[in-house]
Design an enzyme around this catalytic site. Structure first.
Site, PDB file in Angstrom:
ATOM      1  N   GLY A  12      48.908 -99.936  29.048  1.00  0.00           N
ATOM      2  CA  GLY A  12      48.398-101.232  28.607  1.00  0.00           C
ATOM      3  C   GLY A  12      46.801-100.636  28.506  1.00  0.00           C
ATOM      4  N   ASP A  60      59.766-101.182  36.507  1.00  0.00           N
ATOM      5  CA  ASP A  60      59.249-102.594  36.770  1.00  0.00           C
ATOM      6  C   ASP A  60      58.948-102.349  38.408  1.00  0.00           C
ATOM      7  OD1 ASP A  60      58.640-105.037  37.632  1.00  0.00           O
ATOM      8  OD2 ASP A  60      59.639-105.897  35.916  1.00  0.00           O
ATOM      9  N   SER A 127      38.855-107.736  39.512  1.00  0.00           N
ATOM     10  CA  SER A 127      37.985-108.560  38.523  1.00  0.00           C
ATOM     11  C   SER A 127      36.899-109.478  38.989  1.00  0.00           C
ATOM     12  CB  SER A 127      39.223-109.627  37.616  1.00  0.00           C
ATOM     13  OG  SER A 127      38.355-110.526  36.862  1.00  0.00           O
ATOM     14  N   TYR A 152      46.106-116.534  38.158  1.00  0.00           N
ATOM     15  CA  TYR A 152      45.561-115.102  37.903  1.00  0.00           C
ATOM     16  C   TYR A 152      44.699-114.660  38.699  1.00  0.00           C
ATOM     17  CZ  TYR A 152      43.191-111.306  35.700  1.00  0.00           C
ATOM     18  OH  TYR A 152      42.449-109.970  35.767  1.00  0.00           O
ATOM     19  N   LYS A 156      44.482-111.724  41.890  1.00  0.00           N
ATOM     20  CA  LYS A 156      43.380-110.598  42.143  1.00  0.00           C
ATOM     21  C   LYS A 156      42.890-110.363  43.532  1.00  0.00           C
ATOM     22  CE  LYS A 156      44.168-108.434  38.533  1.00  0.00           C
ATOM     23  NZ  LYS A 156      44.595-107.113  38.522  1.00  0.00           N
ATOM     24  N   ASN A 181      33.537-108.143  31.712  1.00  0.00           N
ATOM     25  CA  ASN A 181      34.590-108.385  30.497  1.00  0.00           C
ATOM     26  C   ASN A 181      34.685-107.176  29.907  1.00  0.00           C
ATOM     27  OD1 ASN A 181      33.611-110.948  31.525  1.00  0.00           O
ATOM     28  ND2 ASN A 181      34.599-111.663  29.825  1.00  0.00           N
ATOM     29  N   ASP A 300      36.302-122.689  32.383  1.00  0.00           N
ATOM     30  CA  ASP A 300      35.354-121.640  32.114  1.00  0.00           C
ATOM     31  C   ASP A 300      34.039-121.783  33.040  1.00  0.00           C
ATOM     32  OD1 ASP A 300      36.390-120.157  30.324  1.00  0.00           O
ATOM     33  OD2 ASP A 300      35.598-121.050  28.523  1.00  0.00           O
TER      34      ASP A 300
HETATM   35  N1  UDP Z   1      35.079-117.936  24.300  1.00  0.00           N
HETATM   36  C1  UDP Z   1      34.861-118.533  22.955  1.00  0.00           C
HETATM   37  N2  UDP Z   1      36.001-118.662  22.066  1.00  0.00           N
HETATM   38  C2  UDP Z   1      37.043-118.089  22.160  1.00  0.00           C
HETATM   39  C3  UDP Z   1      37.250-117.353  23.676  1.00  0.00           C
HETATM   40  C4  UDP Z   1      36.247-117.274  24.300  1.00  0.00           C
HETATM   41  O1  UDP Z   1      34.032-119.117  22.906  1.00  0.00           O
HETATM   42  O2  UDP Z   1      37.997-118.031  21.348  1.00  0.00           O
HETATM   43  C5  UDP Z   1      34.105-117.946  25.149  1.00  0.00           C
HETATM   44  C6  UDP Z   1      34.486-118.204  26.488  1.00  0.00           C
HETATM   45  O3  UDP Z   1      33.990-119.693  26.618  1.00  0.00           O
HETATM   46  C7  UDP Z   1      33.298-117.449  27.225  1.00  0.00           C
HETATM   47  C8  UDP Z   1      33.201-116.156  26.665  1.00  0.00           C
HETATM   48  O4  UDP Z   1      33.682-116.439  25.433  1.00  0.00           O
HETATM   49  O5  UDP Z   1      32.249-118.005  27.476  1.00  0.00           O
HETATM   50  C9  UDP Z   1      34.286-114.921  27.037  1.00  0.00           C
HETATM   51  O6  UDP Z   1      35.728-115.622  27.236  1.00  0.00           O
HETATM   52  P1  UDP Z   1      36.793-114.566  27.298  1.00  0.00           P
HETATM   53  O7  UDP Z   1      38.184-115.509  27.488  1.00  0.00           O
HETATM   54  O8  UDP Z   1      36.847-113.474  26.518  1.00  0.00           O
HETATM   55  O9  UDP Z   1      36.759-114.009  29.038  1.00  0.00           O
HETATM   56  P2  UDP Z   1      36.388-114.799  30.409  1.00  0.00           P
HETATM   57  O10 UDP Z   1      36.337-116.260  30.194  1.00  0.00           O
HETATM   58  O11 UDP Z   1      37.854-114.264  31.035  1.00  0.00           O
HETATM   59  O12 UDP Z   1      34.980-114.199  30.823  1.00  0.00           O
END
Ligand code: UDP
Length: 339
Positions: A12, A60, A127, A152, A156, A181, A300
């Protein structure tokens, strides 16, 4: 004789970069992967970069008989780094049992197989999602764990707890690494993140938009309480993460750990907004990214960035790459996919 390290999920994204770093440091890498979200060619790419093919077994972790047989065939594994897990936040909300079953059963089976094989050193891929929206920023390892926004994220936190309980009760020595991230790719652009279907994460969506595979990047919300209204995260180069795994497994093998279960944040300590990412990408690549502001994405958080001080001081690890390098490498990887 080189020490043997088992890398679950080694085909991965983060597992492949870590396997490269481990081989370059002289370890013998054994990869287990069920290839549910990875390609077998990745093993050849690791060989191409390092000059040595890791030992690969398609297996697996939910199949405990196969796992016991694997440890019987390799009785001298010094430690394991456990990445193998389902990782889509979005999919986990639709199929929670798939996530709880795979991620928890896989981890429990691995712990049982390790105990039976007298293999006592484990680094676990965790995470920053375990912190939810922290009350204080930057967030340190002392911050309380909060209910995750997704199954998810819960897996974790639950796996960390299972590992900690096992470490307290038995001879297991464990380190959980809480990533912020992860983005970017190996400098060779021979390995990187391979999102299947439409990416959920910002940077793969952005690079696919820049490459013309997607119409327009949606910026999820511009009304957050941040400098430009868009969400803030602590982006970290995958190569920096890989190097932290090397430091963590070495710490366990040399018995330098201070407790049987330790946790470390892996981030740069600097947060960037979605608009910062778009602007920086455009600056370093010269490629425009078509984007539009849309509603917030459900689940988010507004902003999070790490206090990486504990990893800096105790692991002797510090992120080397800045945002320009991360985005340049992500673009180089995206462009290599066209060939
Ligand atoms: N984000 C966005 N457009 C996208 C994907 C993510 O604006 O198509 C924003 C999301 O709202 C967050 C940031 O980018 O503020 C990081 O998102 P990601 O999904 O990469 O990671 P996570 O949410 O797990 O921190």
């Amino acid at each position: 004789m080189a020490e043997k390290i088992l890398v679950t999920g080694g085909a991965g994204y983060i597992g492949s970069h870590t396997s490269v770093v481990l081989q370059e440091a002289g370890y013998e890498v054994l990869i287990i992967d069920n290839l549910s979200n990875a390609r077998a060619e990745v093993i050849d790419r690791i060989a191409e970069i390092t000059g040595k093919k890791p030992d690969f077994t398609q297996l697996d972790l939910c199949n405990s008989e196969d796992l016991h047989a694997f440890f019987d065939r390799h009785p001298d594994i010094a430690g394991a780094i456990h990445f193998a897990a389902h990782k889509s936040v979005n999919e986990s909300s639709r199929f929670p049992l798939k996530y709880y079953h795979n991620n928890l059963a896989g981890t429990i089976n691995l712990l049982q197989a390790m105990e039976r094989a007298n293999c006592h050193n484990l680094v676990f891929s965790s995470s920053c999602t375990v912190y939810g929206q922290p009350d204080q920023l930057p967030v340190s390892e002392e911050a309380p764990l909060k209910k995750a926004f997704s199954p998810y994220g819960n897996t974790k936190r639950m796996c960390e707890e299972i590992i900690r309980d096992q470490a307290e009760a038995n001879s297991l020595q464990a380190i959980a690494l809480r990533y912020f991230n992860p983005i970017g790719a190996h400098e060779s652009a021979r390995i990187g993140e391979l999102p299947l279907g439409v990416p959920n994460n910002l940077v793969p969506y952005l690079t696919q938009t820049a490459a013309g595979k997607r119409e327009s990047l949606k910026v999820f919300g511009q009304d957050y309480s941040t400098h430009d209204g868009t969400g803030i995260r602590d982006y970290i180069h995958v190569t920096d993460l890989a190097e932290a795994h090397l430091k963590a497994i070495k710490r366990l093998l040399k018995k330098e750990n201070k407790a049987s279960a330790e946790v470390f944040n892996l981030g740069t300590g600097t947060g960037y907004s979605v608009m910062d990412i778009i602007r920086t990408f455009e600056k370093v690549t010269g490629v425009r990214v078509k984007h539009e502001i849309t509603d917030r994405r459900a689940g988010d958080i507004e902003k999070v960035w790490a206090d990486p001080g504990k990893a800096n001081q105790e692991l002797g690890w510090k992120a080397r790459f800045g945002l320009d390098d991360m985005l340049r490498s992500a673009w180089k990887w995206e462009q290599s996919l066209k060939e």
